[in-house]
Design an enzyme around this catalytic site. Sequence first.
Site, PDB file in Angstrom:
ATOM      1  N   GLY A 115      -1.581  15.883  27.880  1.00 32.24           N
ATOM      2  CA  GLY A 115      -2.169  16.892  28.742  1.00 32.24           C
ATOM      3  C   GLY A 115      -2.876  18.010  28.001  1.00 32.24           C
ATOM      4  O   GLY A 115      -3.485  17.805  26.950  1.00 32.24           O
TER       5      GLY A 115
ATOM      6  N   TYR B  52      10.543  26.071  40.637  1.00 30.85           N
ATOM      7  CA  TYR B  52       9.335  26.047  39.810  1.00 30.85           C
ATOM      8  C   TYR B  52       8.602  27.386  39.834  1.00 30.85           C
ATOM      9  O   TYR B  52       8.247  27.934  38.775  1.00 30.85           O
ATOM     10  CB  TYR B  52       8.397  24.932  40.273  1.00 30.85           C
ATOM     11  CG  TYR B  52       7.119  24.874  39.475  1.00 30.85           C
ATOM     12  CD1 TYR B  52       7.117  24.371  38.178  1.00 30.85           C
ATOM     13  CD2 TYR B  52       5.923  25.355  39.998  1.00 30.85           C
ATOM     14  CE1 TYR B  52       5.956  24.338  37.424  1.00 30.85           C
ATOM     15  CE2 TYR B  52       4.756  25.332  39.253  1.00 30.85           C
ATOM     16  CZ  TYR B  52       4.782  24.819  37.972  1.00 30.85           C
ATOM     17  OH  TYR B  52       3.627  24.801  37.216  1.00 30.85           O
TER      18      TYR B  52
END
Length: 282
Positions: free
Chosen positions: A14, A164
Amino acid sequence: MDGKQCLITGGTNGIGLIAARELARQGAHVVIVGRNPEKTAHTVELLRQTTGNPNISSLLGDMSYMADVRRVAREYTASHSRLDVLLNNAGAFFGKRLVTKDGYEMTFALNHLGYYTLTRDLMDLLKRSAPARVVNVTSEGHRLGRIDFDDLMKEKRFFNQWAYTQSKLANIMFTLELARRLEGTGVTANCVHPGIVATSFGKEHPSGLMNFLIALFGPLMLTSEQGADTLIWLSSSPEVEGVTGKYFIKRKERRPKRQARNPMACARLWEVSEQLVNKAAP
């Protein structure tokens, strides 16, 4: 970046991988941190081949386990005399509640405590290397988050989105408090929202909502190259030399939510993080 020393967590795929590649192309000596020995070794070799830069190496560690994080810091310090850029990028979204070896909720441990511990243990080296930079990857999702000091580990009630967004808010609060504590040392600390990037993020431990969002917004997602752009800029550009305590999106400064800008809350998060790390395995 010729000869500059850069340490990048989450550097095997990524945006972390792209940042490692581009900083290496600029001449930096890059160390990536990965969990999987085979994948990490393959990434190092791939980076050396694609950049023509032989000064790329790796350290192995699980950034959700504080003993591993502290070992990574010790190993880096033992083998390097300076650290010009620390890029805290390792992170994940987990569909269900998981607990680390230290007994901490996985999202908070990996996304926040890993940043905190590695930075704390490398602080002296960063100061000796000044001017140096710390760049923390966060998210605009922090605007939906709230630091719940009474239930940081989400033991009372767990919802993956809450876990999150809390961790991403913690990233910004940590950055601002870090910048305050580093004032006058020549070490800067900034954070960045990379955008919604089409990577494997969120797929290792998927949830129904995450799968829905990926399917819905997939065509609009940024490439890893686009997502990594501001990370690379904050790590290397003369334009941001001396800039600290800021939150960036697409190379532009943005104002984070109110709780992130509360000095007392930021200081409290630092103190609680210190206590949690000290309770964890040495």
